[in-house]
Design a protein around this motif. Sequence first.
Motif, PDB file in Angstrom:
ATOM      1  N   ASN A  14      31.740 -21.212 -53.334  1.00  0.00           N
ATOM      2  CA  ASN A  14      32.441 -21.512 -54.696  1.00  0.00           C
ATOM      3  C   ASN A  14      32.537 -22.687 -54.998  1.00  0.00           C
ATOM      4  OD1 ASN A  14      33.532 -22.778 -52.505  1.00  0.00           O
ATOM      5  ND2 ASN A  14      35.785 -22.111 -52.612  1.00  0.00           N
ATOM      6  N   LYS A  17      28.807 -24.143 -58.844  1.00  0.00           N
ATOM      7  CA  LYS A  17      28.877 -24.656 -59.935  1.00  0.00           C
ATOM      8  C   LYS A  17      28.893 -26.217 -60.112  1.00  0.00           C
ATOM      9  CE  LYS A  17      31.401 -23.881 -64.606  1.00  0.00           C
ATOM     10  NZ  LYS A  17      32.313 -23.322 -65.202  1.00  0.00           N
ATOM     11  N   GLN A  45      19.970 -16.914 -62.931  1.00  0.00           N
ATOM     12  CA  GLN A  45      21.381 -16.746 -62.835  1.00  0.00           C
ATOM     13  C   GLN A  45      21.506 -16.030 -61.411  1.00  0.00           C
ATOM     14  OE1 GLN A  45      24.168 -18.311 -64.246  1.00  0.00           O
ATOM     15  NE2 GLN A  45      25.266 -17.939 -62.520  1.00  0.00           N
ATOM     16  N   SER A  46      20.991 -15.042 -61.357  1.00  0.00           N
ATOM     17  CA  SER A  46      21.096 -13.940 -60.028  1.00  0.00           C
ATOM     18  C   SER A  46      20.771 -14.729 -58.749  1.00  0.00           C
ATOM     19  CB  SER A  46      20.238 -12.800 -60.299  1.00  0.00           C
ATOM     20  OG  SER A  46      20.260 -11.994 -58.900  1.00  0.00           O
ATOM     21  N   GLU A  49      23.029 -17.248 -57.599  1.00  0.00           N
ATOM     22  CA  GLU A  49      24.390 -16.564 -57.064  1.00  0.00           C
ATOM     23  C   GLU A  49      24.062 -16.043 -55.784  1.00  0.00           C
ATOM     24  OE1 GLU A  49      25.296 -13.472 -59.604  1.00  0.00           O
ATOM     25  OE2 GLU A  49      26.162 -14.685 -61.288  1.00  0.00           O
ATOM     26  N   SER A  50      22.910 -15.553 -55.465  1.00  0.00           N
ATOM     27  CA  SER A  50      22.485 -15.070 -54.017  1.00  0.00           C
ATOM     28  C   SER A  50      22.299 -16.271 -53.002  1.00  0.00           C
ATOM     29  CB  SER A  50      21.019 -14.616 -54.057  1.00  0.00           C
ATOM     30  OG  SER A  50      21.203 -13.426 -55.034  1.00  0.00           O
ATOM     31  N   SER A  52      23.540 -19.222 -53.178  1.00  0.00           N
ATOM     32  CA  SER A  52      24.950 -19.908 -52.964  1.00  0.00           C
ATOM     33  C   SER A  52      25.706 -19.287 -51.969  1.00  0.00           C
ATOM     34  CB  SER A  52      25.824 -19.969 -54.266  1.00  0.00           C
ATOM     35  OG  SER A  52      26.174 -18.638 -54.663  1.00  0.00           O
ATOM     36  N   THR A  53      25.678 -17.972 -51.737  1.00  0.00           N
ATOM     37  CA  THR A  53      26.138 -16.956 -50.826  1.00  0.00           C
ATOM     38  C   THR A  53      25.466 -17.359 -49.450  1.00  0.00           C
ATOM     39  OG1 THR A  53      26.464 -15.083 -52.201  1.00  0.00           O
ATOM     40  CG2 THR A  53      26.397 -14.681 -49.820  1.00  0.00           C
TER      41      THR A  53
END
Length: 859
Positions: A14, A17, A45-46, A49-50, A52-53
């Motif tokens: 989280n 960003k 973007q994808s 997000e990946s 960051s997980t």
Amino acid sequence: MQIQSQTSSLTEPNELKAELSWYPLSEGTYDEAFTESRTPRPHWQSLFESISTLGKEGLSDRERRAQRILRDDGATYNLAAEPMSPKIWGLDPIPLILNDKDWLQIESSLIERSSLFDLILKDIYGPRNLIKDGIIPPEVIYGHPGFLRACQGMSVPGNHNLLLHAVDMVRTQNGRFCVIGDRTQAPSGAGYALENRTVLSRVMPSIFRGSNAHRLAYYFQALRNMLAKLVADKTDDPRIVIMTSGAYSSSYFEQALLANYLGYSLVQGRDLTVRNGHVWLKSLQGLEKVDVILRRVDDAFCDQAELRSDSFMGVPGILEAIRSGNVVMANPLGSGILETPALLKYLPKISQYFLGQDLSMESVQTWWCGDADDFKFVKENLRNLIIKPAIRSASAPSVYGRQLSNLEESQLLARIKQAPHRYTAQSYLAASHTPSWQNDEICSRPSILRTFTVSNEDSYSVMSGGLTRVCAGENDTIVTNYNGSMSKDTWVMSDESRNDLTLVNKQEAPHGIHHSNLPSRVVENLFWMGRYSERAEMTMRLLRTVFSQMNGVDSLPKECRDVLFKAVSVQTGCIPGFCEESEALLNNPEPEFVAIVADGTRIGSVKSNLLALLTCAEEIKEMLSADTRKIINNLRDYLFELDRAYINGLPEAPEESLDSLVTCLLALSGLNHESMLRGIDWKFQEIGRRTERAIQTATLLRSTLTVSLSQLNQQQVLESVLLSVEALISFRRRYRTQVEVEYGLDLLMLDETNPRSLYYQINQLQNLVNELPRSKTALRDMSAEVRLIMQSLNDIQLANLDALSVVDPVTDQREKLNQLMMELEENLVLFTSKISDKYFDHKTSGPQKLVSTEWGNDV
């Protein structure tokens, strides 16, 4: 939170960003992942997000796993060519991502560029209208060593002469790509791009599967189709080989990878010969005709008869075979002329001349110092330019004007003034930046993209991706292999899921099973790999036994000490060593033992044998399984540890310092025995291993048991011998208290159940030799090598152990045992010579230069 100006890290998902808001944007450059307002571009973007997980630990773990896989694969790029410290290929776990729109423009531009370069190549070795019509100065072509007059009028079957092309590009500040260099001689990098994709898809499988990235296999399928169609009018099943400059080529890993992936033989110049106008592969089954050569050797080194006579990498007479149309080479010889940076200055005029239009992708602005006006401009603006030799060479890298001192600037201008036609200058382009994971942090690094085209029937196919390189240092702004740059996988994103493609073309009619016909050089290296492995193992086993005796609870009797120390020198061949019977040396043996173990320059030492083993393994890297490569890597690591252990003399427990190496060699032997197919490669490796074990065993028996000692000392020497060959426990169980020399000889010479006995080795050799390829004209004749093995086996079987154990009262030696062991050693050494002469040494005499014509460029 501490704000860093050049790096940022990922922590919790989280916080992505917030963390990305600190991502550094370099002024005056285009950023691949972020807009000027720090907003991630849609096609990135994808991925963000990946990852960051995954978080920071997850991404660091993926990086470590990737490097471990690269190491196990033997992925190296070794500019220094050092076998003990190869540079492992560096891979950034964050790929470079391009969207379909950008890629379509790149793809069409590269097809256009390759088509133009093909026309240039045809013209240079054809009518030379570019020179006749004044489009380019003649000095650009005639003054360049890449122009080979011997290639005049040569052409390639099909529509194109330029079959393979690699292009280096950077994205400039305006978001458009610009070409900074072309590779046309023997373009490298496609294999590394494939390795990057393979590794990244393994360490981040779910992210890769969800990316819908274009597959690379389409390019390699196009490559295979192109090579096969070059001789489609002559054969439906062509013999295609990849020609390498050798195991210590900086990109040898890539060459071995492509050979395995495409299913072609990897050959060196000495594996080929020219006879009757054709090129032949020298294999165990004889000479096999070669139809197509995919070369990774520079032009001038390919033919000693017509090009460079001092080359060790070529095939004398191959140019004549190419002229006759009996073999096709990709890329054709002479294509290196297209790599000169001077050509870029005239590319706009050439494009208008041939195509009637400008190229859709511009090249970096270039000035050729052979032009007086250009030279004047270079002198006045040197600080803002990059100086490149017109003749590309690893020994003459680019010079960046802004990095020069006043003295260096003056010296450079003086060199240019002496031979201005040899130098070009290019404007400095600030390469686009891309996110990179380095030192457990996300940072911004400049990047260069290389991608590849391959000829098809009427156009060119482009690899959907490529090889991206980024700077590894925080303050580096120049991307080059010489400053330790990292590589990236390159993903071209698609809106639709694309099916995987393999290199198996189901439409092709099968031509039957292709049994590998290996080059003799490959089989010879396997043979010697087996020999060096066994030699090192038996040497270390004996040394461990001697060290244990030296450091035992009871002191080692002088008689035993002298015999065992001398046996070490005889066994290793480190003569004179302890054989000179110097009391000073025998009483202070530590320096000699250190040299026998750790001196790599001393022939016969442990390190020398292991280095020779590693050299053989490097020569046949493409033949080694993944597990074998892991063992080889471990062996290299243990050799480093050995150096550290012996740097100050013998360690406290020297026998333990050898344990890891012995275990490693046992693992290598077991893997080969249990996992290798029983093909010709395994047979020759096994012949090498069995021959060396027999020689070493005979040498050991001769150097230890022929000397008559007192009963207790004789018993200790015999038990030391048995311990060194892992037979002491079996001996005690079988003979209990009967510790006599004849009983030891029974176990070590005649026992057919003992896998280390002389009988067992020579019996195995007889079986193996009988399975080797034989001349069709001499099937009924007993070959010399078979005779030698049969004679050795007969001598062992007829041996009288009681007679061998008798001590001659005059010499105080077991003369018959000594004589038998010497005869066995001589026969086995002669046997290896016969094997080498018959299977490894092809007596071929090809074309040779009568006069060396290595003219300088200033003639």
